[in-house]
Design a protein around this motif. Structure first.
Motif, PDB file in Angstrom:
ATOM      1  N   PRO A   1     -12.336  17.369  13.209  1.00 34.16           N
ATOM      2  CA  PRO A   1     -11.227  17.488  12.263  1.00 34.16           C
ATOM      3  C   PRO A   1     -11.234  18.814  11.486  1.00 34.16           C
ATOM      4  O   PRO A   1     -12.297  19.386  11.242  1.00 34.16           O
ATOM      5  CB  PRO A   1     -11.434  16.312  11.302  1.00 34.16           C
ATOM      6  CG  PRO A   1     -12.844  15.927  11.442  1.00 34.16           C
ATOM      7  CD  PRO A   1     -13.323  16.357  12.798  1.00 34.16           C
ATOM      8  N   ALA A   2     -10.043  19.260  11.094  1.00 29.76           N
ATOM      9  CA  ALA A   2      -9.915  20.537  10.379  1.00 29.76           C
ATOM     10  C   ALA A   2     -10.697  20.498   9.064  1.00 29.76           C
ATOM     11  O   ALA A   2     -11.320  21.504   8.675  1.00 29.76           O
ATOM     12  CB  ALA A   2      -8.437  20.818  10.107  1.00 29.76           C
ATOM     13  N   ALA A   3     -10.713  19.345   8.392  1.00 33.23           N
ATOM     14  CA  ALA A   3     -11.394  19.271   7.097  1.00 33.23           C
ATOM     15  C   ALA A   3     -12.884  19.572   7.237  1.00 33.23           C
ATOM     16  O   ALA A   3     -13.507  20.149   6.342  1.00 33.23           O
ATOM     17  CB  ALA A   3     -11.199  17.882   6.491  1.00 33.23           C
ATOM     18  N   GLY A   4     -13.457  19.202   8.367  1.00 27.72           N
ATOM     19  CA  GLY A   4     -14.874  19.481   8.624  1.00 27.72           C
ATOM     20  C   GLY A   4     -15.100  20.975   8.709  1.00 27.72           C
ATOM     21  O   GLY A   4     -16.064  21.505   8.140  1.00 27.72           O
ATOM     22  N   LYS A   5     -14.188  21.645   9.400  1.00 26.89           N
ATOM     23  CA  LYS A   5     -14.349  23.103   9.558  1.00 26.89           C
ATOM     24  C   LYS A   5     -14.210  23.786   8.196  1.00 26.89           C
ATOM     25  O   LYS A   5     -14.941  24.718   7.880  1.00 26.89           O
ATOM     26  CB  LYS A   5     -13.318  23.651  10.531  1.00 26.89           C
ATOM     27  CG  LYS A   5     -13.604  23.182  11.930  1.00 26.89           C
ATOM     28  CD  LYS A   5     -12.672  23.775  12.949  1.00 26.89           C
ATOM     29  CE  LYS A   5     -12.750  22.960  14.211  1.00 26.89           C
ATOM     30  NZ  LYS A   5     -11.761  21.888  14.309  1.00 26.89           N
ATOM     31  N   THR A   6     -13.280  23.283   7.383  1.00 30.53           N
ATOM     32  CA  THR A   6     -13.094  23.890   6.054  1.00 30.53           C
ATOM     33  C   THR A   6     -14.369  23.721   5.235  1.00 30.53           C
ATOM     34  O   THR A   6     -14.838  24.675   4.587  1.00 30.53           O
ATOM     35  CB  THR A   6     -11.904  23.212   5.332  1.00 30.53           C
ATOM     36  OG1 THR A   6     -10.829  23.166   6.233  1.00 30.53           O
ATOM     37  CG2 THR A   6     -11.525  23.920   4.057  1.00 30.53           C
ATOM     38  N   LEU A   7     -14.945  22.530   5.276  1.00 32.36           N
ATOM     39  CA  LEU A   7     -16.157  22.293   4.492  1.00 32.36           C
ATOM     40  C   LEU A   7     -17.279  23.231   4.962  1.00 32.36           C
ATOM     41  O   LEU A   7     -17.979  23.850   4.160  1.00 32.36           O
ATOM     42  CB  LEU A   7     -16.593  20.840   4.620  1.00 32.36           C
ATOM     43  CG  LEU A   7     -17.814  20.442   3.786  1.00 32.36           C
ATOM     44  CD1 LEU A   7     -17.412  20.230   2.343  1.00 32.36           C
ATOM     45  CD2 LEU A   7     -18.464  19.183   4.314  1.00 32.36           C
ATOM     46  N   MET A   8     -17.426  23.348   6.273  1.00 31.70           N
ATOM     47  CA  MET A   8     -18.498  24.190   6.812  1.00 31.70           C
ATOM     48  C   MET A   8     -18.249  25.657   6.479  1.00 31.70           C
ATOM     49  O   MET A   8     -19.168  26.404   6.195  1.00 31.70           O
ATOM     50  CB  MET A   8     -18.614  24.031   8.343  1.00 31.70           C
ATOM     51  CG  MET A   8     -19.075  22.665   8.753  1.00 31.70           C
ATOM     52  SD  MET A   8     -20.764  22.342   8.172  1.00 31.70           S
ATOM     53  CE  MET A   8     -20.659  20.610   7.794  1.00 31.70           C
ATOM     54  N   SER A   9     -16.956  26.057   6.524  1.00 30.58           N
ATOM     55  CA  SER A   9     -16.681  27.486   6.347  1.00 30.58           C
ATOM     56  C   SER A   9     -16.822  27.926   4.892  1.00 30.58           C
ATOM     57  O   SER A   9     -16.896  29.121   4.612  1.00 30.58           O
ATOM     58  CB  SER A   9     -15.279  27.833   6.885  1.00 30.58           C
ATOM     59  OG  SER A   9     -14.345  27.149   6.102  1.00 30.58           O
ATOM     60  N   ARG A  10     -16.898  26.974   3.960  1.00 23.27           N
ATOM     61  CA  ARG A  10     -17.182  27.342   2.577  1.00 23.27           C
ATOM     62  C   ARG A  10     -18.446  28.192   2.503  1.00 23.27           C
ATOM     63  O   ARG A  10     -18.635  28.974   1.590  1.00 23.27           O
ATOM     64  CB  ARG A  10     -17.455  26.079   1.751  1.00 23.27           C
ATOM     65  CG  ARG A  10     -16.250  25.395   1.213  1.00 23.27           C
ATOM     66  CD  ARG A  10     -16.737  24.471   0.103  1.00 23.27           C
ATOM     67  NE  ARG A  10     -16.065  23.187   0.145  1.00 23.27           N
ATOM     68  CZ  ARG A  10     -16.517  22.079  -0.440  1.00 23.27           C
ATOM     69  NH1 ARG A  10     -17.660  22.088  -1.085  1.00 23.27           N
ATOM     70  NH2 ARG A  10     -15.835  20.968  -0.407  1.00 23.27           N
ATOM     71  N   HIS A  11     -19.330  27.953   3.451  1.00 26.16           N
ATOM     72  CA  HIS A  11     -20.595  28.702   3.420  1.00 26.16           C
ATOM     73  C   HIS A  11     -20.758  29.520   4.691  1.00 26.16           C
ATOM     74  O   HIS A  11     -21.856  29.674   5.204  1.00 26.16           O
ATOM     75  CB  HIS A  11     -21.754  27.734   3.237  1.00 26.16           C
ATOM     76  CG  HIS A  11     -21.591  26.927   1.999  1.00 26.16           C
ATOM     77  ND1 HIS A  11     -21.836  27.442   0.765  1.00 26.16           N
ATOM     78  CD2 HIS A  11     -21.110  25.682   1.830  1.00 26.16           C
ATOM     79  CE1 HIS A  11     -21.547  26.509  -0.143  1.00 26.16           C
ATOM     80  NE2 HIS A  11     -21.109  25.451   0.479  1.00 26.16           N
ATOM     81  N   GLY A  12     -19.653  30.003   5.207  1.00 24.16           N
ATOM     82  CA  GLY A  12     -19.686  30.895   6.370  1.00 24.16           C
ATOM     83  C   GLY A  12     -20.122  30.225   7.649  1.00 24.16           C
ATOM     84  O   GLY A  12     -20.573  30.880   8.573  1.00 24.16           O
TER      85      GLY A  12
END
Ligand code: BG6
Length: 482
Positions: free
Chosen positions: A470-481
């Protein structure tokens, strides 16, 4: 102390876990000479088999990978002659008395050390324990022999149910007798984590908030729940994988060095760390559930057998965990687990901070961080990503990996996790088993979020079967690069 006589009872012997994992692991130990000469294996289950039928069923999953030069048929036959079957009901103490009769008829008199392996669904856990207790099987016998019971997760659904289960089990088995398995702890490379950290001088001085920017633990499977929908729908991915396998990996990565390698100090170090992990909040957790694949060939989760069509059970979750201690203050631990994704992987990425000054930046180089990557599966590997000068007349920097690939580096068979764990049970080494206080601390990390999720208001984000999640997972992960 070497063991003279050993009787191993596999409760739930006709099931998948017993047939695919537990009994083949015992066969592997037998082939390598780790079982005493006088050993017997007893299967107990509801399915009607005669002795021959049970042995034929076992033989389907045995491979002779440890004894390639010898006659596989001969080895298999010899092993099968130690296997016996008792049909019975899990809740009936009479069934355990029948089992006792069978054991006596095979073994005769004299002390025998016993392992009871509970390869059964959680719903019948307590019934089996009580029936065993009532039959007197646990308390009978000589002082010189021991009895150990091996139990598989799930250990409850949250902190309260887990505590209740621990207490109920203690009415029949002491904590000393109980071996709670987390099979990830038996995996070769997870056992290497402590060696990597504490047997190499370069890591420990850097292993803290001053040098490490983030830690990411990723777990993905390319398949859905398949035939396990009935179990999974009551538990979900957080209970199935995160609260146990991934949290254990995190504990081994982040704990302080234990005083020594005895089971007590190692588990004390893990408990201390787990108690410092702040409970996950809904701000730091996202959940998803797989829909059908884009081709339409793979089903949505809610269309799987034994899954409620209105289920909100997550098949994917990503969380940002924080550890409230001086070593890790401010460092995010990102953990992610999902079923029906686009790859099979379990990997740890420890990202170090970037070098603090721009010595090379005037050449237009974008400095990248060092990263230690530990691939647990598939293809076990450890690599350390470092900045290098690219060969050539210009000064150009590239990030490259120093690679240790297990297959290429070690010309050895990597044992299955169950082989290693069963050998530990036989030898009484409790290091890799989950103590009750450790279990409680692990539940505390997820219990509040699980209750919030299950209050019914959180709808997991849909992702297609076979996608990257899911996109929300990627957003959470990308908070920290990530
Ligand atoms: C189990 C989970 O504990 O681990 C399963 O219940 C999961 O859902 C399995 O598929 C993965 O184990 P492994 O050893 O194949 O990575």
């Amino acid at each position: 102390m070497s063991i003279k006589r050993l009787g191993i009872v596999v409760v739930g012997a006709s099931g998948d876990l017993a047939q695919r994992k537990v009994i083949p692991a015992l066969f592997a130990l037998y082939c390598q000479g780790y079982l005493p000469e006088d050993f017997q294996i007893y299967g107990l289950a509801r399915t009607p088999y005669d002795q021959e039928g049970f042995r034929r069923k076992i033989a389907e999953n045995l491979t002779c990978r440890y004894t390639p030069g010898e006659s596989c048929a001969g080895k298999t036959e010899a092993f099968l002659s130690h296997c016996h079957y008792c049909q019975g009901q899990y809740s009936s103490s009479d069934s355990f008395l029948d089992l006792f009769q069978l054991m006596r008829s095979v073994e005769g008199d004299g002390p025998v050390n016993r392992i009871f392996y509970m390869a059964i669904p959680p719903t019948v856990f307590m019934q089996v324990a009580s029936a065993m207790g009532d039959s007197g099987l646990v308390t009978c016998g000589d002082r010189e022999e021991w009895l150990r019971v091996v139990v598989e997760k799930p250990f409850g659904r949250d902190r309260a149910t887990s505590d209740a289960l621990v207490q109920e089990m203690h009415k029949v088995f002491t904590e000393e007798m109980t071996y709670r398995i987390d099979h990830y702890l038996g995996k070769e490379i997870i056992q290497n984590l402590m060696v990597l950290r504490f047997a190499n001088i370069i890591f420990e001085p850097l292993w803290n908030r001053h040098f490490i920017e983030s830690v990411r633990i990723r777990w993905a499977e390319p398949v859905g729940v398949g035939q396990r929908g009935g179990y999974f729908d009551g538990f979900g991915i957080i209970r199935d994988v995160m609260q146990n396998h991934l949290l254990q990996i995190m504990a081994l990565l982040a704990m302080d060095p234990p005083a020594n390698l005895e089971a007590g100090p190692v588990r004390d170090a893990k408990v201390k760390l787990l108690r410092d992990v702040l409970p996950v909040s809904m701000n730091n957790l996202v959940v998803g559930q797989y829909g059908p694949s884009e081709s339409g060939q793979q089903p949505a989760y809610v269309a799987e057998a034994m899954v409620s069509p209105r289920s909100r059970t997550p098949t994917y979750a990503a969380a940002e965990l924080r550890i409230n201690n001086p070593r890790w203050d401010g460092v995010p631990f990102l953990i992610e687990a999902g079923k029906a994704l686009d790859e099979r992987i379990n990997e740890v990425r420890i990202r170090f901070r970037k070098v603090p000054h721009g010595l090379f930046e005037r050449w237009g180089t974008v400095m990248q961080a060092n990263e230690l990557v530990i691939r647990i599966q598939p293809d076990e590997a450890i690599s350390f990503e470092i900045m290098n000068k690219a060969p050539g007349l210009d000064l150009e920097l590239i990030r490259t990996g120093l690679n240790l690939r297990y297959q290429a580096a070690f010309n050895a068979l990597i044992p299955d996790a169950y082989e290693c764990l069963l050998l530990d049970v036989i030898q009484g080494d409790r290091n890799l088993f989950i103590r009750s206080d450790e279990l409680a601390a692990a539940w505390d990390v997820f219990t509040p979020a699980l209750h919030q999720l299950e209050s019914g208001h959180v709808v997991p984000e849909r992702y297609p079967y076979g996608s990257s999640g899911p996109a929300a997972g990627k957003t959470l992960m990308s908070r920290h690069g990530g």
